[in-house]
Design a protein around this motif. Structure first.
Motif, PDB file in Angstrom:
ATOM      1  N   PHE A 118      16.474 -37.322-110.754  1.00 30.09           N
ATOM      2  CA  PHE A 118      15.568 -37.420-109.599  1.00 30.09           C
ATOM      3  C   PHE A 118      16.489 -37.567-108.384  1.00 30.09           C
ATOM      4  CE2 PHE A 118      10.980 -38.477-110.637  1.00 30.09           C
ATOM      5  CZ  PHE A 118      11.039 -38.028-111.945  1.00 30.09           C
ATOM      6  N   VAL A 119      16.530 -36.544-107.562  1.00 29.89           N
ATOM      7  CA  VAL A 119      17.502 -36.549-106.462  1.00 29.89           C
ATOM      8  C   VAL A 119      16.841 -36.955-105.149  1.00 29.89           C
ATOM      9  CG1 VAL A 119      19.029 -35.077-105.085  1.00 29.89           C
ATOM     10  CG2 VAL A 119      18.984 -34.845-107.574  1.00 29.89           C
ATOM     11  N   THR A 120      17.344 -38.027-104.561  1.00 30.49           N
ATOM     12  CA  THR A 120      16.868 -38.438-103.237  1.00 30.49           C
ATOM     13  C   THR A 120      17.728 -37.750-102.191  1.00 30.49           C
ATOM     14  OG1 THR A 120      16.380 -40.620-104.165  1.00 30.49           O
ATOM     15  CG2 THR A 120      16.336 -40.428-101.762  1.00 30.49           C
ATOM     16  N   LEU A 121      17.077 -37.134-101.223  1.00 32.00           N
ATOM     17  CA  LEU A 121      17.823 -36.356-100.219  1.00 32.00           C
ATOM     18  C   LEU A 121      18.223 -37.193 -99.008  1.00 32.00           C
ATOM     19  CD1 LEU A 121      15.576 -33.258-100.674  1.00 32.00           C
ATOM     20  CD2 LEU A 121      18.041 -33.284-101.058  1.00 32.00           C
ATOM     21  N   TRP A 122      17.479 -38.226 -98.725  1.00 29.63           N
ATOM     22  CA  TRP A 122      17.848 -39.104 -97.595  1.00 29.63           C
ATOM     23  C   TRP A 122      17.479 -40.542 -97.936  1.00 29.63           C
ATOM     24  CZ3 TRP A 122      14.627 -41.938 -94.078  1.00 29.63           C
ATOM     25  CH2 TRP A 122      15.347 -42.559 -93.048  1.00 29.63           C
ATOM     26  N   HIS A 123      18.503 -41.377 -98.045  1.00 29.77           N
ATOM     27  CA  HIS A 123      18.287 -42.798 -98.336  1.00 29.77           C
ATOM     28  C   HIS A 123      18.969 -43.589 -97.212  1.00 29.77           C
ATOM     29  CE1 HIS A 123      17.309 -45.767-101.749  1.00 29.77           C
ATOM     30  NE2 HIS A 123      17.757 -46.528-100.749  1.00 29.77           N
ATOM     31  N   TRP A 124      18.533 -43.294 -95.960  1.00 28.08           N
ATOM     32  CA  TRP A 124      18.806 -44.061 -94.732  1.00 28.08           C
ATOM     33  C   TRP A 124      20.002 -43.697 -93.850  1.00 28.08           C
ATOM     34  CZ3 TRP A 124      17.238 -49.384 -97.202  1.00 28.08           C
ATOM     35  CH2 TRP A 124      15.860 -49.351 -97.482  1.00 28.08           C
ATOM     36  N   PRO A 125      21.244 -43.711 -94.318  1.00 28.05           N
ATOM     37  CA  PRO A 125      22.289 -43.363 -93.346  1.00 28.05           C
ATOM     38  C   PRO A 125      22.226 -41.886 -92.932  1.00 28.05           C
ATOM     39  CG  PRO A 125      23.227 -44.580 -95.185  1.00 28.05           C
ATOM     40  CD  PRO A 125      21.841 -44.179 -95.583  1.00 28.05           C
ATOM     41  N   VAL A 126      22.735 -41.592 -91.752  1.00 28.72           N
ATOM     42  CA  VAL A 126      22.833 -40.184 -91.318  1.00 28.72           C
ATOM     43  C   VAL A 126      24.288 -39.887 -90.956  1.00 28.72           C
ATOM     44  CG1 VAL A 126      20.450 -39.935 -90.484  1.00 28.72           C
ATOM     45  CG2 VAL A 126      22.227 -40.760 -88.902  1.00 28.72           C
ATOM     46  N   PRO A 127      24.684 -38.597 -90.995  1.00 27.74           N
ATOM     47  CA  PRO A 127      26.053 -38.246 -90.577  1.00 27.74           C
ATOM     48  C   PRO A 127      26.272 -38.640 -89.116  1.00 27.74           C
ATOM     49  CG  PRO A 127      24.948 -36.355 -91.609  1.00 27.74           C
ATOM     50  CD  PRO A 127      23.916 -37.418 -91.441  1.00 27.74           C
ATOM     51  N   LEU A 128      27.535 -38.834 -88.746  1.00 28.10           N
ATOM     52  CA  LEU A 128      27.834 -39.264 -87.373  1.00 28.10           C
ATOM     53  C   LEU A 128      27.382 -38.232 -86.342  1.00 28.10           C
ATOM     54  CD1 LEU A 128      31.327 -40.870 -88.055  1.00 28.10           C
ATOM     55  CD2 LEU A 128      29.126 -42.016 -87.705  1.00 28.10           C
ATOM     56  N   TRP A 129      27.497 -36.937 -86.692  1.00 27.41           N
ATOM     57  CA  TRP A 129      27.085 -35.917 -85.722  1.00 27.41           C
ATOM     58  C   TRP A 129      25.567 -35.944 -85.489  1.00 27.41           C
ATOM     59  CZ3 TRP A 129      23.742 -32.151 -87.443  1.00 27.41           C
ATOM     60  CH2 TRP A 129      23.710 -31.892 -88.823  1.00 27.41           C
ATOM     61  N   VAL A 130      24.824 -36.374 -86.494  1.00 25.72           N
ATOM     62  CA  VAL A 130      23.361 -36.507 -86.318  1.00 25.72           C
ATOM     63  C   VAL A 130      23.085 -37.722 -85.431  1.00 25.72           C
ATOM     64  CG1 VAL A 130      21.176 -36.965 -87.500  1.00 25.72           C
ATOM     65  CG2 VAL A 130      22.826 -35.399 -88.529  1.00 25.72           C
ATOM     66  N   ARG A 131      23.748 -38.829 -85.741  1.00 32.19           N
ATOM     67  CA  ARG A 131      23.571 -40.032 -84.916  1.00 32.19           C
ATOM     68  C   ARG A 131      23.901 -39.728 -83.460  1.00 32.19           C
ATOM     69  NH1 ARG A 131      28.210 -44.243 -84.891  1.00 32.19           N
ATOM     70  NH2 ARG A 131      29.058 -42.436 -83.808  1.00 32.19           N
ATOM     71  N   ASP A 132      25.006 -38.990 -83.235  1.00 33.22           N
ATOM     72  CA  ASP A 132      25.430 -38.725 -81.863  1.00 33.22           C
ATOM     73  C   ASP A 132      24.436 -37.854 -81.093  1.00 33.22           C
ATOM     74  OD1 ASP A 132      27.580 -40.275 -82.404  1.00 33.22           O
ATOM     75  OD2 ASP A 132      28.980 -38.599 -82.750  1.00 33.22           O
ATOM     76  N   GLN A 133      23.560 -37.193 -81.829  1.00 35.42           N
ATOM     77  CA  GLN A 133      22.536 -36.382 -81.142  1.00 35.42           C
ATOM     78  C   GLN A 133      21.181 -37.096 -81.116  1.00 35.42           C
ATOM     79  OE1 GLN A 133      22.692 -32.032 -81.873  1.00 35.42           O
ATOM     80  NE2 GLN A 133      24.308 -32.532 -83.324  1.00 35.42           N
ATOM     81  N   GLY A 134      21.226 -38.416 -81.365  1.00 36.41           N
ATOM     82  CA  GLY A 134      19.992 -39.193 -81.251  1.00 36.41           C
ATOM     83  C   GLY A 134      19.378 -39.612 -82.581  1.00 36.41           C
ATOM     84  N   GLY A 135      19.986 -39.193 -83.687  1.00 34.60           N
ATOM     85  CA  GLY A 135      19.457 -39.578 -85.010  1.00 34.60           C
ATOM     86  C   GLY A 135      17.993 -39.185 -85.136  1.00 34.60           C
TER      87      GLY A 135
END
Ligand code: IFM
Length: 401
Positions: A118-135
């Motif tokens: 069972f693969v979870t695709l997003w479990h909270w953290p985001v890449p830094l480049w995503v954060r830098d664009q506002g997450g």
């Protein structure tokens, strides 16, 4: 104790997430953990800083064999884990093929052992480049996430059937944008609502992408639902409980109703409500984190999911219990409640214990021990707690006689 038999094809598993076990992360959370502000916070509390930096965690990214071994010891036929967006796409549009391949090999090994991933695709953290664009505050993030999802599905859509797009959207948005205790530590109800809407959009895009790759894929989210009840049966308390269920448990699931093949449930909490909102209830047994243990609550929460008319997977359920005093009791009592919910017509098809391993419990760091396997964070050695044998026996018997 009453005999229990679960449906024949019931899935028995354990769950983890990448940031909490893999180690050596480079994402918005890992940066936040070592930020000056965070250091100051822990200093004023007199905390040992190392306990609150994920660092090597369980080193699972380099020790897949050891995790597979733990799964084997348990005898599970399913495993829920997350894949790390920041590892797979460390820069926008640049995918790390070696990382994708490593996850693929891991999944193939699970399959070879008869374990359904069972693969979870997003479990909270985001890449830094995503954060830098506002997450997740940015409406663009849903589209970036969809690009990532498309790549993942292209890479191992042939060996994965079950996809969990988002983990506990309501917990993430409230802690990160309303209560302000998780990165990016904002406290604004309007931002919180905006982020929820972006996550709904992200899920719908991801759902469409995954299903268009293969309609047989099964897609859902993991929703953190609470058993809310009225402390005294007064109308006002009942109304508070109903409003809480509507906004906390059901809002997201309602929004994605037509975009889910199953409902994923994470169950931890019970709240007995009156006008003082959420003061401790009467179930005094608590976990190491002081969370009340109320196993019967899972039945009520499951009954509340019946209206969605979908199969239900319990994707997380567990407790912080370093000494393993209450874990087996909690698992068994909760499973009795699950069996009762099944008798009442809820189509529960699987149970995943949180967690396979002791791990990095977010703001609580390494202090909270959720693992069936104890981890020595100096050596990363895994050692079964007594509950491993108990849970293994339940799995073997598909219940107990
Ligand atoms: O550790 C967390 C997990 O990441 C999400 N669900 C709740 C667990 C225990 O707090």
């Amino acid at each position: 104790m009453k005999q229990i038999q679960f449906p024949k094809s019931f899935l028995w598993g354990a769950a983890t997430s990448s940031h909490q076990i893999e180690g050596n992360m480079n994402n918005d959370w890992s940066e936040w953990e070592i930020s000056e502000e965070r250091k100051r916070y822990h200093e004023t509390k007199g905390n040992d800083l190392t306990q609150f930096i994920s660092g090597l965690a369980c080193d699972s990214f380099s020790r897949p064999k050891e995790d597979l071994n733990c799964l084997k010891q348990l005898g599970v036929n399913a495993y829920r884990f997350s894949i790390e967006w920041s590892r797979i796409e460390p820069q926008q549009g640049k995918f790390d093929l070696a990382v994708l391949q490593q996850y693929r090999i891991f999944i193939q090994k699970l399959r070879a052992q008869g374990i359904e991933p069972f693969v979870t695709l997003w479990h909270w953290p985001v890449p830094l480049w995503v954060r830098d664009q506002g997450g997740w505050k940015s409406s663009k993030t849903a589209e970036y996430f969809d690009v990532f999802v498309a790549k993942v599905v292209e890479s191992f859509g042939d060996v994965v059937k079950f996809w969990v797009t988002l983990n506990e959207p309501q917990v993430y948005t409230s802690n990160s944008f309303f209560v302000g205790i998780w990165p990016p530590q904002e406290k604004n109800l309007f931002t919180c609502i905006r982020v929820m809407k972006h996550l709904v959009h992200a899920h719908k895009l991801a759902y469409t992408t995954i299903k268009s790759a293969n309609v047989d894929h099964q897609v859902g989210i993991a929703s953190h639902n609470i058993h809310f009840s009225a402390k005294q049966p007064w109308i006002v308390n009942q109304l508070i409980a109903k409003i809480s269920v509507y906004f906390w448990n059901d809002w997201f699931l309602n929004k994605i109703q037509k975009y889910q093949d199953f409902v994923g449930l994470n169950y931890y909490f019970y709240r007995s409500l009156d006008l003082r909102f959420g003061k401790p209830g009467k179930h005094r047994l608590t976990s190491d984190l002081g969370w009340e243990l109320h196993p019967e609550g899972i039945k009520q929460v499951l009954l509340g999911l019946k209206k969605f008319r979908k199969p239900v997977y319990i994707l997380e359920h567990g407790l912080a219990d370093k000494e393993d005093q209450h874990r087996m009791w909690y698992i068994k009592e909760s499973l009795i409640a699950v069996a009762e919910a099944i008798e009442h017509g809820v189509d529960v098809r699987g149970y995943f214990h949180w967690s396979l391993l002791d791990n990095f419990e977010w703001a609580e760091g390494f202090t909270a021990r959720f693992g069936l396997f104890e981890v020595d964070f100096e050596t990363c050695k895994r050692k079964p707690r007594a509950s491993v044998a108990g849970y293994r026996e339940i799995i073997k018997q598909n219940g107990w006689k």
